[in-house]
Design a protein around this motif. Structure first.
Motif, PDB file in Angstrom:
ATOM      1  N   ALA A 384       0.802  -1.221   0.000  1.00 15.05           N
ATOM      2  CA  ALA A 384       0.000   0.000   0.000  1.00 15.05           C
ATOM      3  C   ALA A 384       0.833   1.270   0.000  1.00 15.05           C
ATOM      4  N   SER A 385       2.130   1.169   0.249  1.00  9.43           N
ATOM      5  CA  SER A 385       2.972   2.350   0.358  1.00  9.43           C
ATOM      6  C   SER A 385       3.642   2.688  -0.971  1.00  9.43           C
ATOM      7  N   PRO A 386       3.876   3.976  -1.227  1.00 11.13           N
ATOM      8  CA  PRO A 386       4.621   4.350  -2.441  1.00 11.13           C
ATOM      9  C   PRO A 386       6.051   3.842  -2.333  1.00 11.13           C
ATOM     10  N   VAL A 387       6.628   3.474  -3.465  1.00 16.00           N
ATOM     11  CA  VAL A 387       7.961   2.871  -3.430  1.00 16.00           C
ATOM     12  C   VAL A 387       9.073   3.891  -3.621  1.00 16.00           C
ATOM     13  N   ARG A 388       8.731   5.120  -4.045  1.00 19.78           N
ATOM     14  CA  ARG A 388       9.745   6.151  -4.244  1.00 19.78           C
ATOM     15  C   ARG A 388       9.067   7.516  -4.176  1.00 19.78           C
ATOM     16  N   PRO A 389       9.815   8.571  -3.917  1.00 18.06           N
ATOM     17  CA  PRO A 389       9.220   9.907  -3.881  1.00 18.06           C
ATOM     18  C   PRO A 389       8.578  10.278  -5.208  1.00 18.06           C
ATOM     19  N   SER A 390       7.577  11.103  -5.150  1.00 18.84           N
ATOM     20  CA  SER A 390       6.849  11.530  -6.340  1.00 18.84           C
ATOM     21  C   SER A 390       7.789  12.233  -7.311  1.00 18.84           C
ATOM     22  N   GLY A 391       7.690  11.884  -8.587  1.00 20.05           N
ATOM     23  CA  GLY A 391       8.491  12.519  -9.615  1.00 20.05           C
ATOM     24  C   GLY A 391       9.706  11.728 -10.039  1.00 20.05           C
ATOM     25  N   LEU A 392      10.112  10.748  -9.247  1.00 18.81           N
ATOM     26  CA  LEU A 392      11.252   9.921  -9.615  1.00 18.81           C
ATOM     27  C   LEU A 392      10.800   8.779 -10.513  1.00 18.81           C
ATOM     28  N   GLY A 393      11.664   8.391 -11.457  1.00 15.40           N
ATOM     29  CA  GLY A 393      11.328   7.337 -12.410  1.00 15.40           C
ATOM     30  C   GLY A 393      11.472   5.948 -11.820  1.00 15.40           C
ATOM     31  N   PRO A 394      11.039   4.925 -12.544  1.00 15.09           N
ATOM     32  CA  PRO A 394      11.078   3.546 -12.038  1.00 15.09           C
ATOM     33  C   PRO A 394      12.483   3.006 -11.831  1.00 15.09           C
ATOM     34  N   GLU A 395      13.490   3.631 -12.437  1.00 12.54           N
ATOM     35  CA  GLU A 395      14.863   3.162 -12.257  1.00 12.54           C
ATOM     36  C   GLU A 395      15.580   3.869 -11.110  1.00 12.54           C
ATOM     37  N   ALA A 396      14.896   4.750 -10.405  1.00 14.39           N
ATOM     38  CA  ALA A 396      15.496   5.437  -9.264  1.00 14.39           C
ATOM     39  C   ALA A 396      15.836   4.418  -8.178  1.00 14.39           C
ATOM     40  N   VAL A 397      17.002   4.586  -7.550  1.00 12.54           N
ATOM     41  CA  VAL A 397      17.457   3.635  -6.542  1.00 12.54           C
ATOM     42  C   VAL A 397      17.750   4.357  -5.235  1.00 12.54           C
ATOM     43  N   VAL A 398      17.583   3.633  -4.139  1.00 15.43           N
ATOM     44  CA  VAL A 398      17.917   4.156  -2.824  1.00 15.43           C
ATOM     45  C   VAL A 398      19.425   4.114  -2.654  1.00 15.43           C
ATOM     46  N   VAL A 399      20.027   5.246  -2.323  1.00 17.14           N
ATOM     47  CA  VAL A 399      21.463   5.320  -2.098  1.00 17.14           C
ATOM     48  C   VAL A 399      21.785   5.073  -0.632  1.00 17.14           C
ATOM     49  N   GLY A 400      20.970   5.608   0.233  1.00 16.94           N
ATOM     50  CA  GLY A 400      21.163   5.469   1.671  1.00 16.94           C
ATOM     51  C   GLY A 400      20.056   6.223   2.369  1.00 16.94           C
ATOM     52  N   GLU A 401      20.160   6.383   3.649  1.00 15.89           N
ATOM     53  CA  GLU A 401      19.104   7.017   4.433  1.00 15.89           C
ATOM     54  C   GLU A 401      18.750   8.402   3.894  1.00 15.89           C
ATOM     55  N   GLY A 402      17.594   8.484   3.209  1.00 12.92           N
ATOM     56  CA  GLY A 402      17.110   9.747   2.671  1.00 12.92           C
ATOM     57  C   GLY A 402      17.598  10.086   1.276  1.00 12.92           C
ATOM     58  N   PHE A 403      18.648   9.403   0.782  1.00 12.47           N
ATOM     59  CA  PHE A 403      19.228   9.723  -0.518  1.00 12.47           C
ATOM     60  C   PHE A 403      18.681   8.798  -1.605  1.00 12.47           C
ATOM     61  N   TRP A 404      18.397   9.396  -2.767  1.00 17.40           N
ATOM     62  CA  TRP A 404      17.927   8.663  -3.934  1.00 17.40           C
ATOM     63  C   TRP A 404      18.726   9.120  -5.149  1.00 17.40           C
ATOM     64  N   GLN A 405      18.892   8.205  -6.101  1.00 18.11           N
ATOM     65  CA  GLN A 405      19.548   8.563  -7.351  1.00 18.11           C
ATOM     66  C   GLN A 405      18.692   8.086  -8.512  1.00 18.11           C
ATOM     67  N   ASP A 406      18.428   9.000  -9.436  1.00 18.60           N
ATOM     68  CA  ASP A 406      17.628   8.711 -10.627  1.00 18.60           C
ATOM     69  C   ASP A 406      18.470   9.119 -11.832  1.00 18.60           C
ATOM     70  N   GLY A 407      19.130   8.131 -12.457  1.00 21.11           N
ATOM     71  CA  GLY A 407      20.082   8.450 -13.509  1.00 21.11           C
ATOM     72  C   GLY A 407      21.260   9.198 -12.919  1.00 21.11           C
ATOM     73  N   ARG A 408      21.527  10.391 -13.416  1.00 21.88           N
ATOM     74  CA  ARG A 408      22.621  11.217 -12.891  1.00 21.88           C
ATOM     75  C   ARG A 408      22.147  12.173 -11.804  1.00 21.88           C
ATOM     76  N   GLN A 409      20.863  12.210 -11.544  1.00 24.52           N
ATOM     77  CA  GLN A 409      20.324  13.133 -10.552  1.00 24.52           C
ATOM     78  C   GLN A 409      20.354  12.493  -9.162  1.00 24.52           C
ATOM     79  N   LEU A 410      20.886  13.245  -8.193  1.00 24.07           N
ATOM     80  CA  LEU A 410      21.029  12.763  -6.824  1.00 24.07           C
ATOM     81  C   LEU A 410      20.207  13.666  -5.909  1.00 24.07           C
ATOM     82  N   TYR A 411      19.382  13.062  -5.041  1.00 24.47           N
ATOM     83  CA  TYR A 411      18.464  13.818  -4.206  1.00 24.47           C
ATOM     84  C   TYR A 411      18.607  13.408  -2.737  1.00 24.47           C
ATOM     85  N   LEU A 412      18.303  14.359  -1.851  1.00 26.53           N
ATOM     86  CA  LEU A 412      18.145  14.074  -0.431  1.00 26.53           C
ATOM     87  C   LEU A 412      16.742  14.515  -0.026  1.00 26.53           C
ATOM     88  N   TYR A 413      15.997  13.594   0.588  1.00 25.72           N
ATOM     89  CA  TYR A 413      14.656  13.883   1.070  1.00 25.72           C
ATOM     90  C   TYR A 413      14.628  13.818   2.589  1.00 25.72           C
TER      91      TYR A 413
END
Length: 454
Positions: A384-413
């Motif tokens: 029932a839970s979303p698997v990734r933050p809104s706006g990230l593509g299906p290939e986005a991966v979890v880097v670590g606590e709060g960090f996500w990477q989608d292609g070359r884009q790196l995010y902290l949530y």
């Protein structure tokens, strides 16, 4: 905050809450009292592959490898301020970069195969290179890397047709060299630190050797590495201290070639056969156990079909043995009518669920995503839970606590789901053992650390 987006939040948050009773917590990237500081920046002597990853990437030592390049990058504590020009600060790990001999080029991601690397699963501080030479189909050389200086601590050649694996744990761990012939298998144990031989023996009648932590591993994070001998309908665990085979009681091997093997809770051995060429039939078998009240084992017959895989030329089946079958504490076993999801220890002794036809598992930083064409991804454990933050593509991966990477884009949530920071990385980012973020800014490697505001 939406559940599921911030992967791994509950565990670390609970640990942090409990640890708070005993002392101050180290800075964290989104704790509201720390700032993000570039604690180190330097040249990138080993470029990643086209997918942004390195063939060898060992978090515990900071070692990276690609092709014939091997390097160890400096890794400072996460709370260390940027170093002043010149000199070395206490706790700083010096880096190095070397060119490997051609026979040790890092071209295989399968540990134990020619041109690949093995790592001690217990300490994680050792790197053993398995090399190959032109004209030979199997490994030809093995060597240990001195991870402090980047030199080869020792090396020796391998017998023709031999395979290399890790076995045992702690001080009893050994490198096992195994070579099988029609009359049996010869196994040799080498001390991984010194390279000296510990034991050697030949087992008549044995036909093959399986590596329970490397090329033949059923579980990616096996709690103990074992080497196995197969002889007829029997299988033995090789004693890492003596080389003596201990035949597994309560296990009758199914027909077909044993493809993968794994150990559960020290006494349940689980084997998976490769799909048959005519009908893609295979079997998953769990041995009888001696713990508790015991039982007679279990068996699951399947028609092997992995929707995400191309058809294997040899069998005609949709089968890729490099695709992991374990999903946390469960197995996801492919089947033409929908993959089985089961507890590997209890197998068919307890209720077994299934995925819908066409669905398949995708490992993602400690969790498992269920994917199928035309359907939204879902978390295997929390649908029932979303698997990734809104706006990230299906290939986005979890880097670590709060960090996500989608292609070359790196995010902290943040914990509230808001995006706190964004940059680009030319390589796959990761968190170091000290909690710093390591990523690539063009041709430079960067360490970003959380530092307490003063």
């Amino acid at each position: 905050m939406k559940r599921g987006v911030r992967a791994g939040l509950a565990g670390p948050a609970l640990v942090a809450a409990l640890a708070g009773c005993f002392g101050p917590q180290p800075p964290m990237f989104d704790d509201g009292r720390s700032q993000r500081v570039v604690s180190w920046r330097g040249g990138l002597p080993v470029a990643p592959g086209a997918d942004g990853t390195w063939v060898l990437h060992q978090d515990s030592t900071g070692i990276f490898g690609q092709g014939t390049k091997l390097a160890r990058f400096p890794d400072r504590p996460a709370d260390e301020a940027p170093a002043a020009a010149g000199g070395r600060k206490d706790g700083e790990v010096p880096g190095w970069s070397v060119e490997l001999p051609p026979e040790f080029a890092l071209t295989s991601k399968v540990p134990g195969s020619p041109n690949s690397a093995l790592s001690d699963p217990g300490s994680g501080s050792m790197v053993v290179l398995v090399g190959g030479r032109p004209g030979r189909t199997g490994p030809t050389d093995v060597a240990r890397v001195d991870t402090e200086h980047g030199t080869l601590a020792w090396r020796h050649g391998l017998a023709n047709g031999a395979l290399v694996s890790y076995s045992g744990e702690g001080s009893s761990s050994v490198l096992v060299e195994a070579a099988c012939a029609p009359d049996g298998c010869r196994v040799t144990g080498w001390d991984p630190w010194s390279g000296q031989q510990r034991w050697e023996r030949t087992e008549p009648g044995a036909t093959s050797v399986l590596d329970g932590c490397g090329r033949d591993a059923l579980f990616r994070n096996a709690h103990r590495c074992e080497t196995y001998l197969v002889s007829g309908e029997r299988m033995a665990r090789v004693n890492s201290e003596t080389g003596e085979p201990h035949w597994v009681e309560g296990l009758r091997l199914p027909e077909g070639r044993i493809d993968r093997v794994g150990l559960q809770a020290d006494d349940r051995l689980i084997v998976v056969t490769a799909p048959a060429e005519d009908d893609c039939r295979a079997a998953v078998v769990g041995s009888a156990v001696t713990s508790g009240t015991g039982d007679e084992g279990w068996r699951l017959d399947i028609t092997w079909d992995q929707p995400q895989s191309a058809r294997d030329p040899a069998t005609g089946c949709r089968w890729d043995r490099t695709v992991p079958l374990d999903a946390g504490f469960r197995l996801v076993v492919p089947d033409a009518q929908g993959a089985y999801v089961l507890n590997p220890y209890f197998g068919t002794l307890r209720p077994v669920s299934r995925l819908a036809p066409g669905e398949y598992p995708v490992p993602d930083a400690g969790r498992t995503i269920v994917r199928a064409p035309g359907r939204a991804d879902r978390d295997l454990n929390d649908p029932a839970s979303p698997v990734r933050p809104s706006g990230l593509g299906p290939e986005a991966v979890v880097v670590g606590e709060g960090f996500w990477q989608d292609g070359r884009q790196l995010y902290l949530y943040g914990r509230d789901g808001r995006m706190l920071w964004r940059t680009e990385s030319a390589c796959r980012a990761n968190l170091t053992r000290h909690g710093a973020l390591r990523y690539c800014d063009g041709g430079e490697l960067v360490l970003l650390s959380p530092v307490a505001r003063k």
